[in-house]
Structure formats: C-alpha cells, structure tokens
Enzyme design. Structure first.
Site, PDB file in Angstrom:
ATOM      1  N   THR A 134      -0.093   5.012   5.017  1.00  0.00           N
ATOM      2  CA  THR A 134      -0.401   5.938   3.927  1.00  0.00           C
ATOM      3  C   THR A 134      -1.737   5.597   3.264  1.00  0.00           C
ATOM      4  OG1 THR A 134       0.304   6.486   1.666  1.00  0.00           O
ATOM      5  CG2 THR A 134       1.047   4.395   2.505  1.00  0.00           C
ATOM      6  N   ASP A 135      -2.329   6.594   2.633  1.00  0.00           N
ATOM      7  CA  ASP A 135      -3.571   6.334   1.872  1.00  0.00           C
ATOM      8  C   ASP A 135      -3.291   5.524   0.610  1.00  0.00           C
ATOM      9  OD1 ASP A 135      -2.248   8.299   0.393  1.00  0.00           O
ATOM     10  OD2 ASP A 135      -4.006   9.587   0.127  1.00  0.00           O
ATOM     11  N   GLU A 136      -1.999   5.410   0.228  1.00  0.00           N
ATOM     12  CA  GLU A 136      -1.676   4.742  -1.038  1.00  0.00           C
ATOM     13  C   GLU A 136      -1.984   3.247  -0.994  1.00  0.00           C
ATOM     14  OE1 GLU A 136       1.933   6.096  -2.904  1.00  0.00           O
ATOM     15  OE2 GLU A 136       1.886   7.968  -1.780  1.00  0.00           O
ATOM     16  N   TYR A 159       6.104   0.490  -3.211  1.00  0.00           N
ATOM     17  CA  TYR A 159       6.008   1.230  -1.942  1.00  0.00           C
ATOM     18  C   TYR A 159       4.677   0.940  -1.258  1.00  0.00           C
ATOM     19  CZ  TYR A 159       4.858   5.133   1.170  1.00  0.00           C
ATOM     20  OH  TYR A 159       4.438   5.878   2.245  1.00  0.00           O
ATOM     21  N   LYS A 163       3.838  -1.021   2.275  1.00  0.00           N
ATOM     22  CA  LYS A 163       3.117  -0.398   3.409  1.00  0.00           C
ATOM     23  C   LYS A 163       1.850  -1.208   3.714  1.00  0.00           C
ATOM     24  CE  LYS A 163       3.894   2.868   5.446  1.00  0.00           C
ATOM     25  NZ  LYS A 163       4.730   3.127   6.652  1.00  0.00           N
TER      26      LYS A 163
END
Ligand code: NAD
Ligand code: TYD
Length: 351
Positions: A134-136, A159, A163
């Site tokens: 993810t970009d997060e 989260y 990741k």
C-alpha cells in the site's frame, strides 16, 4: 500442469484478491491458480462463485501464519509464483487490535517467504514472489508532493507499520537469500465486492439505509482513488513484465478530499435512488477523528505508466457510478455481509 505456471494467490477471497484471481483464471487457462485464504470476516467465497468450478482454479482454506500447512502446500503443489495479498487491511481495526495485524501481515508474510525460499533455493530461475502493498507505508504528505518509489517509509498506523514491515522482509529476503521478488504499492481501491467498512461501500450502504454518514474530523483528508479492476490489470502487467527487485507505485491520478468525494457519492446516489438532490447529503455527520489520521496520500505512478504502459481505464465518476450500480444490484451480498461480525464492529466503532 508441469510446464506451466502454478501461482499461489493469497487472500483471493477478499476484495482485491478476488478480482486478481478472476482475471488470472479467465485470462490464463494454461496457468493453475491456487487461492489460499483463511476466510476471515473480510473473505467471501461468494465473490468468486462465477469461476469456482473452472478447471484451472483451486481454493484452499487456510491461514498464512500456519507454518506447517503453508510448507506442506508448497511441497505438494510446488507453486512457482506467489501473488501475496492476504492481509488485515482496515486502519480502524488496526487501531483497536494491532497485534492481529502483526501476526497476519508480518508473520504471515515471513511464513510464505520461508516456504518459498526453502522450496526453490537451489534454483530461483523463472520463480517470483510478488508482494502487494500500500501507499500508506510512505506515511502522510502535506498539501503538496507525491509518493515516489524512492520516498522513505514513514508509517503512522499499526496497519501501515505492519505492511511496511512485510515490505522490508520481502526486500531483505531478496538481498539475503536471493529470492526473486517485486513489490507494488497502491493507493486506495474502490469497486465491487469491497467490504462495507471502508469509506465508499460503508457510505453507499448507509445511504441506502438512510443512516448517518460518519465523516472523520473536518473531512479535509485527501486520498488517491483507483478502480479495483485497474489495480488488477496493473498487477497482471507487473507480474509478467515488471523488473525483479523493483518497486512499482500504482495510483489513479485521482486525488479527492474526503468531503468532496462524499458529496459526489451523495449526488450520484440521489439520482440512482430517485431521491431529491441534496437528500443524501443531509446524512453527512462529522464525527470524532481517527487517531493518527494521515492528512494526504498521493501517488506518482509515472514509473508504471512509462515502463509498462499502464494507465487507469475509467474516470472516477464512471468507476463510482459502476460501483454504486453493483451494490444496488447486489443487496443480498450486502445483507449477508453486514450481519455477524460487521454489526458488532459497527457498534463498537461508531456508537
Ligand atoms: P481484504 O481485507 O478485502 O481481503 C483480505 C483477504 O485476506 C480476505 O479474503 C481474508 O480472508 C484474507 N486473510 C486475512 N488474514 C488471512 C490469513 N491469516 N491467512 C489467509 N488469508 C487471510 O483486503 P483488500 O482490500 O482486498 O487488500 C488486499 C491486499 O492489498 C492487502 O495486502 C492490502 O494491504 C493491499 N492493498 C489494499 C488497498 C485497498 O485500498 N483496499 C490498497 C493498496 C493495497
Ligand atoms: P478508508 O476507506 O478506511 O481507507 P484508508 O484509511 O486506508 O485511507 O478511509 C478513507 C478515508 O475516509 C480516510 O481518510 C478515513 C475516512 N473515513 C471517514 O471519514 N469515515 C469513515 O467512516 C471511514 C471508514 C473512513
């Protein structure tokens, strides 16, 4: 099956995974697709009912953190490629239960990496471990700038930290043991089959049921949105044409402030439900902010665009319209999913 690809797709009963499984099963009849999924609250085999009897598809119910099972599966089926999507994926749940995110997202990824390494360490040629992220992991942007593949990791939620940890382990296994890997980091997905805890399907469901639309804080948070089928085509391209040991950012070239997105959604829903314009907007309710809420995510997707020729196929207005239509036409799917775990989660989160 011996000369063709035997691909393990993890988390294939979830939102993005089900679109990836369908694309690969239909487009590549010469491959065999194995879908390993624990069927947590987010996994739903109804998502794949149209392809469940295809000859090149096998579903396996199992947990990626189960070392014995995963090792047995690798030895039995000799998967030569992995597309790894299984994860705990919702930021709000990671705030109330961070440990389960560490277990699935970090330990689960490690278990897969170990089995993959142990099976193929004497010959990694024509093998691939493709990790979906993810970009997060890049943290939060201010009002300007874009995430590039070279942006340092700076995760803020349990989260995104989990990741980020899994991405680091994939890269470390590449450097240390030489496993062939690719990682892609994508922005917020939307589309059919998304569990109605995430912004767009939650709000569609609440509008249908005339329930409040809980906008966190002042609603001035920005996300980049990508139609899920466009993410699946990007994954297909990267799987076949991406360069080993590289990262690809995937995004929709499509930034929206939450409040503007919610207003567009309300307008489209009013039209489709035959309600007077403005009716759904009256449901907007500003609620207590999410702790550690990232202000803005925005992706520079020029690398995948230039190197692999990928670009989103639909505009946001078109994608959103298709998404709403799907939810309106699949009320049974929504009703089935919103019972059980979802009801108690909703009470805890929004009461
Ligand atoms: P999802 O929550 O809809 O689906 C996750 C799937 O993984 C479910 O089918 C679930 O049953 C399965 N799963 C969970 N824990 C498992 C375990 N321990 N063992 C086996 N299976 C397990 O998630 P999603 O939105 O489809 O996201 C898929 C992947 O894409 C995730 O890795 C996520 O981090 C990443 N991603 C998601 C988005 C997004 O906007 N949704 C954006 C970028 C990247
Ligand atoms: P979400 O769909 O949970 O994705 P992510 O947190 O991974 O970006 O949330 C998207 C944006 O919408 C995020 O800024 C949080 C916000 N949001 C709300 O305002 N209300 C809600 O009920 C939810 C679920 C999200």
């Amino acid at each position: 099956m011996s000369n063709s690809k035997k691909i393990l797709i993890t988390g294939g009963a979830g939102f993005i995974g089900s679109h990836v499984v369908r694309l690969f099963v239909k487009k590549y009849p010469e491959y065999h697709i194995f879908n390993l999924d624990a069927l947590t609250y987010a996994g739903n085999l109804e998502n794949l009912s149209d392809i469940e009897n295809e000859a090149n598809y096998t579903f396996i119910k199992g947990d990626i953190t189960d070392e014995t099972l995963v090792d047995e599966l690798f030895k039995k089926y000799r998967f030569n490629s992995v597309i790894h999507l299984a994860a705990e994926s919702h930021v709000d749940r990671s705030i109330s239960d961070p440990l389960s995110f560490v277990k699935t997202n970090i330990i689960g990824t490690m278990v897969l990496l170990n089995s993959f390494k142990n099976l193929w360490k004497s010959d990694f040629s024509n093998k691939l471990f493709y990790h979906i992220s993810t970009d997060e992991v890049y943290g939060s942007l201010g009002h300007t700038g874009l995430f590039k593949e070279t942006t340092p990791y700076d995760p803020n939620s349990p989260y995104s930290a989990s990741k980020a940890g899994s991405d680091h382990f994939v890269r470390a296994y590449g450097e240390t043991y030489g496993i062939p890997y690719i990682i892609s980091n994508c922005s917020n997905n939307y589309g059919q089959n998304q569990f109605p805890e995430k912004l767009i399907p939650l709000f569609i469901n609440n509008i249908i049921n005339n329930k409040p639309l809980p906008v966190y804080g002042d609603g001035n948070y920005t996300r980049d949105w990508l139609y899920v089928k466009d993410h699946a085509t990007a994954i297909d391209l990267i799987f076949h044409k991406g360069k080993l040991s590289e990262t690809y950012n995937i995004g929709g070239f499509n930034e929206w402030k939450n409040i503007d997105l919610v207003k567009l959604l309300c307008q489209q829903m009013d039209v489709k439900l035959g309600r007077k314009q403005g009716a759904s907007e009256e449901l907007i309710t500003f609620v207590k902010d999410r702790p550690g809420h990232d202000l803005r995510y925005a992706i520079d997707a020029s690398k995948i665009n230039k190197e692999l020729g990928w670009y989103p196929s639909v505009t946001f207005e078109e994608g959103l319209s298709k998404t709403i239509e799907w939810y309106l036409n699949n009320q049974t799917w929504l009703d089935n999913i919103t019972s059980g775990d979802y009801e108690s989660y909703y009470q805890r989160q929004y009461s």
